[in-house]
Design an enzyme around this catalytic site. Structure first.
Site, PDB file in Angstrom:
ATOM      1  N   CYS A   2       0.832  -1.192   0.000  1.00 55.55           N
ATOM      2  CA  CYS A   2       0.000   0.000   0.000  1.00 55.55           C
ATOM      3  C   CYS A   2       0.869   1.246   0.000  1.00 55.55           C
ATOM      4  O   CYS A   2       2.049   1.202   0.329  1.00 55.55           O
ATOM      5  CB  CYS A   2      -0.902   0.017   1.235  1.00 55.55           C
ATOM      6  SG  CYS A   2      -1.853  -1.506   1.455  1.00 55.55           S
ATOM      7  N   ARG A  27       1.968   1.215  -5.941  1.00 58.24           N
ATOM      8  CA  ARG A  27       2.036   0.321  -4.779  1.00 58.24           C
ATOM      9  C   ARG A  27       0.695  -0.362  -4.515  1.00 58.24           C
ATOM     10  O   ARG A  27       0.648  -1.338  -3.758  1.00 58.24           O
ATOM     11  CB  ARG A  27       2.432   1.110  -3.527  1.00 58.24           C
ATOM     12  CG  ARG A  27       3.879   1.547  -3.502  1.00 58.24           C
ATOM     13  CD  ARG A  27       4.167   2.364  -2.264  1.00 58.24           C
ATOM     14  NE  ARG A  27       5.578   2.633  -2.130  1.00 58.24           N
ATOM     15  CZ  ARG A  27       6.420   1.890  -1.410  1.00 58.24           C
ATOM     16  NH1 ARG A  27       5.975   0.839  -0.787  1.00 58.24           N
ATOM     17  NH2 ARG A  27       7.698   2.210  -1.340  1.00 58.24           N
ATOM     18  N   TRP A  72      -3.513  -2.166  -1.973  1.00 60.86           N
ATOM     19  CA  TRP A  72      -3.506  -3.431  -2.708  1.00 60.86           C
ATOM     20  C   TRP A  72      -3.835  -4.503  -1.699  1.00 60.86           C
ATOM     21  O   TRP A  72      -3.116  -4.698  -0.727  1.00 60.86           O
ATOM     22  CB  TRP A  72      -2.143  -3.671  -3.353  1.00 60.86           C
ATOM     23  CG  TRP A  72      -2.067  -4.883  -4.231  1.00 60.86           C
ATOM     24  CD1 TRP A  72      -2.402  -4.960  -5.548  1.00 60.86           C
ATOM     25  CD2 TRP A  72      -1.602  -6.187  -3.866  1.00 60.86           C
ATOM     26  NE1 TRP A  72      -2.174  -6.227  -6.025  1.00 60.86           N
ATOM     27  CE2 TRP A  72      -1.680  -6.996  -5.016  1.00 60.86           C
ATOM     28  CE3 TRP A  72      -1.118  -6.739  -2.688  1.00 60.86           C
ATOM     29  CZ2 TRP A  72      -1.305  -8.342  -5.012  1.00 60.86           C
ATOM     30  CZ3 TRP A  72      -0.751  -8.080  -2.678  1.00 60.86           C
ATOM     31  CH2 TRP A  72      -0.841  -8.858  -3.833  1.00 60.86           C
ATOM     32  N   ASN A  98       0.548   0.118   6.048  1.00 58.93           N
ATOM     33  CA  ASN A  98       1.129  -0.747   5.028  1.00 58.93           C
ATOM     34  C   ASN A  98       1.833  -1.889   5.743  1.00 58.93           C
ATOM     35  O   ASN A  98       2.542  -1.666   6.718  1.00 58.93           O
ATOM     36  CB  ASN A  98       2.137   0.026   4.166  1.00 58.93           C
ATOM     37  CG  ASN A  98       2.794  -0.852   3.110  1.00 58.93           C
ATOM     38  OD1 ASN A  98       2.217  -1.850   2.678  1.00 58.93           O
ATOM     39  ND2 ASN A  98       3.984  -0.489   2.695  1.00 58.93           N
ATOM     40  N   GLY A  99       1.648  -3.118   5.260  1.00 56.49           N
ATOM     41  CA  GLY A  99       2.318  -4.264   5.860  1.00 56.49           C
ATOM     42  C   GLY A  99       1.327  -5.328   6.284  1.00 56.49           C
ATOM     43  O   GLY A  99       0.141  -5.288   5.951  1.00 56.49           O
ATOM     44  N   GLU A 469      11.747 -14.428 -18.411  1.00 59.06           N
ATOM     45  CA  GLU A 469      11.357 -13.036 -18.181  1.00 59.06           C
ATOM     46  C   GLU A 469      10.332 -12.577 -19.207  1.00 59.06           C
ATOM     47  O   GLU A 469       9.378 -11.873 -18.878  1.00 59.06           O
ATOM     48  CB  GLU A 469      12.599 -12.143 -18.205  1.00 59.06           C
ATOM     49  CG  GLU A 469      12.315 -10.670 -17.990  1.00 59.06           C
ATOM     50  CD  GLU A 469      11.642 -10.350 -16.663  1.00 59.06           C
ATOM     51  OE1 GLU A 469      11.115  -9.235 -16.537  1.00 59.06           O
ATOM     52  OE2 GLU A 469      11.619 -11.215 -15.754  1.00 59.06           O
ATOM     53  N   LYS A 473       6.532 -11.217 -18.308  1.00 62.45           N
ATOM     54  CA  LYS A 473       6.021  -9.910 -18.739  1.00 62.45           C
ATOM     55  C   LYS A 473       4.685 -10.055 -19.442  1.00 62.45           C
ATOM     56  O   LYS A 473       3.754  -9.278 -19.223  1.00 62.45           O
ATOM     57  CB  LYS A 473       7.024  -9.231 -19.674  1.00 62.45           C
ATOM     58  CG  LYS A 473       8.203  -8.624 -18.981  1.00 62.45           C
ATOM     59  CD  LYS A 473       7.784  -7.497 -18.066  1.00 62.45           C
ATOM     60  CE  LYS A 473       8.793  -7.327 -16.944  1.00 62.45           C
ATOM     61  NZ  LYS A 473       8.773  -8.343 -15.910  1.00 62.45           N
ATOM     62  N   GLU A 476       1.968 -10.811 -16.939  1.00 61.83           N
ATOM     63  CA  GLU A 476       1.660  -9.680 -16.060  1.00 61.83           C
ATOM     64  C   GLU A 476       0.728  -8.674 -16.717  1.00 61.83           C
ATOM     65  O   GLU A 476      -0.219  -8.187 -16.074  1.00 61.83           O
ATOM     66  CB  GLU A 476       2.960  -8.968 -15.659  1.00 61.83           C
ATOM     67  CG  GLU A 476       3.786  -9.718 -14.633  1.00 61.83           C
ATOM     68  CD  GLU A 476       5.062  -8.992 -14.294  1.00 61.83           C
ATOM     69  OE1 GLU A 476       5.482  -9.028 -13.129  1.00 61.83           O
ATOM     70  OE2 GLU A 476       5.674  -8.381 -15.201  1.00 61.83           O
ATOM     71  N   HIS A 492       9.847 -33.820 -22.561  1.00 58.91           N
ATOM     72  CA  HIS A 492       9.661 -34.380 -21.221  1.00 58.91           C
ATOM     73  C   HIS A 492       8.341 -33.931 -20.594  1.00 58.91           C
ATOM     74  O   HIS A 492       8.224 -33.888 -19.364  1.00 58.91           O
ATOM     75  CB  HIS A 492      10.846 -34.009 -20.331  1.00 58.91           C
ATOM     76  CG  HIS A 492      12.141 -34.571 -20.806  1.00 58.91           C
ATOM     77  ND1 HIS A 492      12.548 -35.855 -20.542  1.00 58.91           N
ATOM     78  CD2 HIS A 492      13.121 -34.025 -21.577  1.00 58.91           C
ATOM     79  CE1 HIS A 492      13.720 -36.086 -21.102  1.00 58.91           C
ATOM     80  NE2 HIS A 492      14.097 -34.986 -21.736  1.00 58.91           N
ATOM     81  N   LYS A 587       3.876  -2.797  -7.396  1.00 60.38           N
ATOM     82  CA  LYS A 587       5.273  -2.639  -7.795  1.00 60.38           C
ATOM     83  C   LYS A 587       6.238  -3.119  -6.727  1.00 60.38           C
ATOM     84  O   LYS A 587       7.173  -3.855  -7.005  1.00 60.38           O
ATOM     85  CB  LYS A 587       5.539  -1.155  -8.101  1.00 60.38           C
ATOM     86  CG  LYS A 587       6.943  -0.872  -8.613  1.00 60.38           C
ATOM     87  CD  LYS A 587       7.158  -1.463  -9.986  1.00 60.38           C
ATOM     88  CE  LYS A 587       8.503  -1.097 -10.561  1.00 60.38           C
ATOM     89  NZ  LYS A 587       8.741  -1.804 -11.830  1.00 60.38           N
TER      90      LYS A 587
END
Length: 592
Positions: A2, A27, A72, A98-99, A469, A473, A476, A492, A587
């Site tokens: 947050c 955030r 968030w 926040n937390g 990566e 992306k 996301e 496999h 983020k």
């Protein structure tokens, strides 16, 4: 995760608070709210973006005090009851948080037994009532905060005020970032410096287990023992934390196109007058180590895969671990290990957990981060900054490339291998060429992919690391299921998922594995896959979709990652999604 903002003594707190929340909405953006005192306590909050909050907060506010929050969701779904700020039962305490409080159920049970009621599902509401419970007994907010901090388990940043005294804000911090900004007859507070930079560039960074009280003139900070702490004011560069889009439609596109200057800045910082500029003690410690342990999360973990190979090629033994796994099952290969933590924000909760374990074992540790003054930057033995400038888009792009470029330089410094400088500069020519000449083709491919539900990336070696990566992306920002597979692993199991029309994106830049990758292409083509090849001229076939000039293949994550980033960006754009703020993500991951 947050974002928090607050102000005491500011004449026009509305503009600062709402602009600050907008700055911090990377955030969290599930919901947002503010609290202030204007002929009584007012709390305005709702589900939705900061833009929505701007529409419902009055334009004229006469208040000496204001706090704000963008959320968030961690505890409790995004709804109005769970949105911050939270007010205690008897309306004595208002706060933002926040937390994550780990022992929230135990504390909630205690308060329920005392007759308290709860209207949402957040741990934050519990803390508001817990502070109130102590405050109603002792009539001292600061003392109550101290008593509550002794009870809390977890990581947190709180900003608190009481309607009984609108001349003071209170702060408390453990594990989650919180910064105080000093102004002319006012004080500000926020999760990071960016919301405050228009009004001040002078800051205090709270350390863990510190709490304090802010007035319009003073900021008094205490340690866990209740002793006043002398805090040193620091100054931050306005340009470095600017959020200006500079004419771009989205931050993600802007940040992709900042890759080239970012890597140039890294070279200029860490290689001067034909010499590497790393701390000699750091280089000595790395050389004397018998094992390098990389610990990271997400995109940074993918960078650690690349970096681990660089160190192996330089003659060092190396392991790579996901932080959230290593934290609960730490392992220390070798007799004299050296730990490298990688974190864009420097506040990643899983890595902070790991750092505590590292310190308990008294091991040498380096953090590679983009955020000077962050928790990891301050508390690791060694720190290397990426100097990438702020990255606002939730999907990391330039920071990933900066991490891999810096790791290439650091590994090369062990053997004074100056060839890396020429190789990096050649890779930047590819970055520039892609930016100037390849975007229309990539956008055309994105149009072909936008309605697909499953996409695969293939590669081997460094191309496989890049595939991981690239796949992340795409997931996301487009919400398309995507999977990265090493070419040799197809048979496999994963090839069972290939069917008629399945897109498969293949990186072919390594001469050692190119022939095998061509064989993998034929395997998926025979199952009806649609192939998109990204290759270098020396290895290219006539049918390849994107062919770039040759470069040192070990720098694939520098040279051609922008192909993957542009592709994800354009797919998201074609689907009409929020490119910079994908759903369910934030983020800076400041909770475990």
């Amino acid at each position: 995760m947050c974002g928090i903002v607050g102000a005491i003594g500011l004449k026009e707190p509305r503009g600062y608070t709402l602009r600050g929340l907008k700055t911090l909405d990377y955030r969290g953006y599930d919901s947002a709210g503010v609290a202030f005192f204007d002929n009584g306590l007012k709390i305005i909050k709702d589900v939705g973006s900061v833009e929505h909050l701007m529409d419902i907060v009055p334009n004229r506010i006469k208040s000496n005090i204001m706090i704000g929050h963008t959320r968030w969701a961690t505890h409790g779904v995004p709804n109005k009851e769970n949105t911050h700020p939270h007010l205690s039962n008897h309306k004595a305490i208002c706060l933002v948080h926040n937390g994550v409080i780990e022992n929230f159920m135990e504390l909630k049970k205690f308060l329920l037994e005392k007759g308290y009621e709860f209207y949402g599902d957040t741990d934050s509401e519990i803390v508001a009532n817990l502070i109130e419970y102590h405050y109603l007994e002792n009539k001292d907010v600061l003392k109550s905060i101290k008593e509550v901090m002794d009870l809390l388990k977890g990581n947190y940043a709180f900003v608190v005020f009481t309607p009984d005294d609108t001349n003071h804000l209170y702060v408390m911090k453990k594990g989650s970032p919180l910064i105080v900004g000093k102004g002319n007859n006012f004080n500000l507070v926020a999760s990071d410096a960016s919301p405050m930079i228009e009004l001040t560039n002078t800051f205090i960074e709270l350390d863990d287990n510190e709490y304090g009280v802010l007035s319009n003139k003073d900021a008094t900070i205490y340690n866990q023992a209740g002793e006043v702490v002398s805090k040193e004011y620091i100054h931050k560069d306005i340009e470095a934390i600017s959020h200006d889009l500079k004419g771009y439609p989205h931050y993600m596109l802007k940040e992709i196109e900042e890759i080239e200057p970012t890597v140039e800045r890294i070279i200029d910082t860490y290689y001067v007058d034909d010499e590497f500029q790393f701390d000699p003690n750091l280089v000595k410690s790395l050389k004397e180590s018998d094992h390098i342990i990389f610990i990271a999360c997400g995109t940074s973990y993918h960078a650690s895969l690349v970096g681990g190979r660089y160190f192996e090629d330089a003659g060092q033994s190396a392991s790579r671990f996901i932080a959230s796994e290593w934290a609960f099952h730490p392992t220390f290969p070798g007799q004299k290990p050296f730990i490298i933590l990688i974190s864009q924000s420097g506040e990643t909760a899983d890595l902070i957990h790991c750092l505590k374990i590292i310190k308990e074992h008294n091991l040498n540790c380096l953090v590679i981060t983009n955020t000077g003054g962050s928790t990891l930057d301050r508390n690791c033995q060694y720190s290397l900054l990426l100097h990438a400038g702020i990255e606002v888009s939730v999907a990391s792009t330039k920071a990933y490339v900066a991490q891999t470029a810096l790791l290439a330089l650091l590994a090369a410094s062990l053997n004074n291998n100056k060839r890396v400088i020429k190789d990096l500069k050649d890779a930047l020519k590819i970055v520039r060429d892609i930016k100037n000449n390849y975007k229309p083709r990539i956008q055309a491919i994105a149009e072909e992919l936008k309605d697909k539900t499953n996409i695969f990336y293939l590669g081997r070696g460094f191309d496989y690391f890049l595939s991981l990566e690239a796949s992340l992306k795409l997931k996301e920002v487009s919400y398309i299921h995507s999977e990265a597979v090493p070419g040799g692993e197809l048979k496999h199991g994963p090839i069972a998922l290939i069917e008629e029309g399945t897109p498969v994106i293949v990186f072919i830049t390594d001469p050692e594995t190119a022939s095998s990758m061509r064989g993998n292409i034929e395997e998926v083509r025979a199952r009806g896959a649609i192939i998109y090849e990204i290759s270098t001229k020396f290895l290219a076939k006539e049918e390849d979709n994107i062919v770039v000039n040759d470069y040192a293949y070990y720098l694939s994550s520098v040279a051609i990652s922008s192909v993957a980033f542009y592709l994800a960006y354009y797919v998201s754009l074609a689907k009409g999604l929020n490119v910079d703020k994908p759903r369910n993500l934030a983020k800076s991951v400041t909770v475990e």
